[in-house]
Design an enzyme around this catalytic site. Sequence first.
Site, PDB file in Angstrom:
ATOM      1  CG  ASP A  89      -1.960  -1.091   1.236  1.00 26.78           C
ATOM      2  OD1 ASP A  89      -1.868  -2.008   0.390  1.00 26.78           O
ATOM      3  OD2 ASP A  89      -2.876  -1.040   2.081  1.00 26.78           O
ATOM      4  CE  LYS A 152      -4.820   1.853   3.111  1.00 29.99           C
ATOM      5  NZ  LYS A 152      -3.670   1.120   3.653  1.00 29.99           N
ATOM      6  CE  LYS A 181      -6.477  -1.487   3.092  1.00 29.60           C
ATOM      7  NZ  LYS A 181      -5.119  -2.021   3.297  1.00 29.60           N
TER       8      LYS A 181
END
EC number: 4.1.2.4
Length: 223
Positions: A89, A152, A181
């Site tokens: 991430d 995300k 996400k």
Amino acid sequence: MNIAKLIDHTVLKPNSKKEDVMKVIEEAKKYNFASVCINPTWVKLAAEELAGHDVDVCTVIGFPLGANTTETKVFETKDVIAKGATEVDMVINVGALKDGDDEFVEKDIREVVQAAKGKALVKVIIETCLLTDEEKVRACELSVKAGADFVKTSTGFSTGGATAEDIALMRKTVGPNVGVKASGGVRTREDAEKMIEAGASRIGASASVAIVLNDEKGATDNY
């Protein structure tokens, strides 16, 4: 719906000790979460402990500010993959996005994507709480263009976390083939279901066990 398989069980606090990380790993084995999301220093441990289990090892790159150089992000990516990470991430360069330097933002993401190619999924943290809607859309478009697997919402370390409105906007922007996400402030089953309904395909949470057990007390962490 098997909600556990949509959750990255997360421990990213700077003061997390080995016992905190081990607790998250054991809970991930027990509840079969999608992944554990941990700081890079714990990747090797997590990969060893989760060998043979259907739980991915997720870590963070350029975290939490995103202001590292691209070269540093690429080095971090290669390093954590060598140690066993299967998902990364990364945080975008928020300042560059706000400056309108789309070319730099895309290149920053693309180089991490290329470093991870075929070895790890890349999720791009756009830090929604710091962006206008126009910037959120642009960040998502650049992430898709650069080849990211997911976008995300948040690091959980800034001024706010995921909202259903942001998830819906991100899903609309990236379309059906890129993951979205939701992370930051997802603490209850109800929170998680709202995010999924809005278009999230993954949830980042430290309250994962409470979410799965539908324990209304949830957790108090931002992440």
